[in-house]
Design a protein around this motif. Structure first.
Motif, short mmCIF file in Angstrom:
data_model
loop_
_atom_site.label_atom_id
_atom_site.label_comp_id
_atom_site.label_asym_id
_atom_site.label_seq_id
_atom_site.Cartn_x
_atom_site.Cartn_y
_atom_site.Cartn_z
N ARG A 1 0.80 -1.23 0.00
CA ARG A 1 0.00 0.00 0.00
C ARG A 1 0.83 1.27 0.00
NH1 ARG A 1 -3.64 0.13 4.89
NH2 ARG A 1 -1.96 -0.99 5.89
N ILE A 2 2.11 1.19 0.27
CA ILE A 2 2.91 2.41 0.36
C ILE A 2 4.03 2.40 -0.68
CG2 ILE A 2 2.36 2.91 2.76
CD1 ILE A 2 5.01 1.68 3.57
N PRO A 3 4.23 3.52 -1.34
CA PRO A 3 5.22 3.57 -2.42
C PRO A 3 6.67 3.62 -1.95
CG PRO A 3 4.15 5.69 -2.18
CD PRO A 3 3.45 4.74 -1.25
N PHE A 4 6.89 3.87 -0.65
CA PHE A 4 8.27 4.00 -0.17
C PHE A 4 8.77 2.76 0.56
CE2 PHE A 4 5.40 5.75 2.97
CZ PHE A 4 5.89 5.31 4.19
N SER A 5 8.14 1.61 0.33
CA SER A 5 8.53 0.37 1.00
C SER A 5 9.98 -0.02 0.71
CB SER A 5 7.63 -0.79 0.58
OG SER A 5 6.32 -0.58 1.01
N GLU A 6 10.37 0.11 -0.53
CA GLU A 6 11.74 -0.26 -0.89
C GLU A 6 12.76 0.66 -0.22
OE1 GLU A 6 14.25 -0.82 -4.95
OE2 GLU A 6 12.22 -1.69 -4.93
N ASP A 7 12.43 1.95 -0.10
CA ASP A 7 13.31 2.88 0.62
C ASP A 7 13.42 2.50 2.10
OD1 ASP A 7 14.00 4.49 -1.54
OD2 ASP A 7 12.29 5.81 -1.24
N LEU A 8 12.30 2.09 2.69
CA LEU A 8 12.31 1.64 4.09
C LEU A 8 13.26 0.47 4.26
CD1 LEU A 8 8.54 1.63 5.07
CD2 LEU A 8 10.35 2.86 6.27
N LEU A 9 13.15 -0.49 3.36
CA LEU A 9 13.99 -1.67 3.45
C LEU A 9 15.45 -1.35 3.18
CD1 LEU A 9 13.69 -4.56 4.23
CD2 LEU A 9 13.01 -5.09 1.89
N ALA A 10 15.73 -0.49 2.22
CA ALA A 10 17.12 -0.08 1.96
C ALA A 10 17.70 0.64 3.17
CB ALA A 10 17.18 0.81 0.72
N ALA A 11 16.89 1.47 3.83
CA ALA A 11 17.35 2.15 5.03
C ALA A 11 17.66 1.14 6.13
CB ALA A 11 16.29 3.15 5.51
N ALA B 1 21.28 0.55 7.75
CA ALA B 1 21.46 0.73 9.20
C ALA B 1 22.05 -0.52 9.84
CB ALA B 1 20.12 1.06 9.85
N ARG B 2 21.81 -1.68 9.28
CA ARG B 2 22.34 -2.94 9.82
C ARG B 2 23.74 -3.26 9.31
NH1 ARG B 2 20.80 -5.41 13.68
NH2 ARG B 2 20.93 -7.41 12.69
N ASP B 3 24.21 -2.53 8.32
CA ASP B 3 25.53 -2.75 7.74
C ASP B 3 26.60 -2.23 8.69
OD1 ASP B 3 27.88 -2.75 6.24
OD2 ASP B 3 26.93 -1.96 4.44
N MET C 1 22.21 5.72 13.33
CA MET C 1 21.28 6.27 14.31
C MET C 1 20.19 7.10 13.64
SD MET C 1 21.99 5.24 17.36
CE MET C 1 22.35 3.66 16.65
N THR C 2 20.56 7.86 12.62
CA THR C 2 19.57 8.66 11.88
C THR C 2 18.53 7.75 11.23
OG1 THR C 2 21.17 10.42 11.46
CG2 THR C 2 19.26 10.32 9.98
N LEU C 3 19.01 6.71 10.57
CA LEU C 3 18.08 5.80 9.89
C LEU C 3 17.24 5.02 10.89
CD1 LEU C 3 20.41 4.48 7.07
CD2 LEU C 3 18.48 6.05 6.83
N LEU C 4 17.84 4.56 11.97
CA LEU C 4 17.09 3.79 12.96
C LEU C 4 16.05 4.65 13.67
CD1 LEU C 4 19.90 1.50 14.36
CD2 LEU C 4 17.95 0.81 12.96
N SER D 1 25.26 7.30 1.95
CA SER D 1 25.59 6.09 2.71
C SER D 1 24.74 4.89 2.30
CB SER D 1 25.41 6.34 4.20
OG SER D 1 26.33 7.31 4.65
N ILE D 2 23.61 5.13 1.67
CA ILE D 2 22.79 4.02 1.18
C ILE D 2 23.32 3.66 -0.20
CG2 ILE D 2 20.47 3.24 0.58
CD1 ILE D 2 19.38 5.20 2.64
N THR D 3 24.02 2.54 -0.25
CA THR D 3 24.75 2.15 -1.46
C THR D 3 23.85 1.42 -2.46
OG1 THR D 3 25.37 -0.02 -0.57
CG2 THR D 3 26.84 1.86 -0.05
N PRO D 4 24.32 1.28 -3.69
CA PRO D 4 23.58 0.48 -4.67
C PRO D 4 23.39 -0.97 -4.19
CG PRO D 4 25.20 1.83 -5.80
CD PRO D 4 25.46 1.99 -4.32
N GLU D 5 24.36 -1.49 -3.42
CA GLU D 5 24.23 -2.84 -2.87
C GLU D 5 23.07 -2.92 -1.88
OE1 GLU D 5 27.24 -1.17 -2.91
OE2 GLU D 5 28.05 -2.25 -4.63
N HIS D 6 22.93 -1.89 -1.03
CA HIS D 6 21.80 -1.84 -0.09
C HIS D 6 20.49 -1.83 -0.87
CE1 HIS D 6 24.73 0.35 2.80
NE2 HIS D 6 24.73 -0.94 3.08
N ARG D 7 20.43 -1.02 -1.90
CA ARG D 7 19.20 -0.91 -2.69
C ARG D 7 18.88 -2.22 -3.44
NH1 ARG D 7 16.72 3.62 -2.15
NH2 ARG D 7 17.84 5.52 -1.62
N GLU D 8 19.92 -2.89 -3.93
CA GLU D 8 19.70 -4.16 -4.63
C GLU D 8 19.19 -5.23 -3.67
OE1 GLU D 8 19.10 -6.82 -7.44
OE2 GLU D 8 19.61 -4.73 -7.82
#
Length: 124
Positions: free
Chosen positions: A41-51, A55-57, A66-69, A108-115
C-alpha cells in the motif's frame, strides 16, 4: 571519510533513540511485521527496506545508522502525527520522516543496499 554531519543529537534525542532500539531483535521483528502488512500500500517500502539494510551494515557510520534507525523507529511506533489508518493521508508523515532521513544520509545508502532491498521486496 566524513558523513556530512556537523551537529550532534541532543540528549533527549539520544535517549529516545536508545529507548526505542534497546531490544534490537524486537525492533527488527516489529519493523518487518509492519512492513509486510503495508508494503503493497505504500510507495516508499523499498526505501524503508534499503534504510534498514544500510542501518544494519557494520560499515555504515554510527551517526548514519542512528539517523536511519530513528526514522525507522517512527515508522514502527504505533502513535503517529497522522494515524496510519486514515485513507490517503495515514502514511504521509511516515513517508516524510523516511524521505528526510534518506536524503540526509543518501550517500551512505549504497547500490548494494538498494539491490538487497529490491530482492527482499520481491520475497514479501
Amino acid at each position: 571519510m566524513s558523513d556530512g554531519f556537523t551537529s550532534r543529537f541532543t540528549e533527549e534525542e539520544m535517549a529516545a533513540i536508545r529507548k526505542s532500539l534497546r531490544d534490537e531483535a524486537r525492533f527488527g521483528s516489529e519493523f518487518f511485521a509492519r512492513l509486510k502488512r503495508v508494503a503493497k500500500r505504500i510507495p516508499f517500502s523499498e526505501d524503508l527496506l534499503a534504510a534498514w539494510i544500510c542501518a544494519r551494515d557494520p560499515s555504515t557510520p554510527r551517526r548514519v545508522r542512528m539517523t536511519l534507525l530513528a526514522a525507522l523507529g517512527y515508522f514502527v511506533l504505533p502513535l503517529d502525527a497522522l494515524p496510519d489508518i486514515m485513507p490517503l493521508l495515514g502514511f504521509t508523515d511516515d513517508a516524510a520522516v523516511i524521505a528526510a532521513a534518506v536524503a540526509a544520509v543518501a550517500g551512505s545508502i549504497t547500490p548494494e543496499h538498494r539491490e538487497k532491498a529490491k530482492r527482499a521486496m520481491a520475497e514479501l
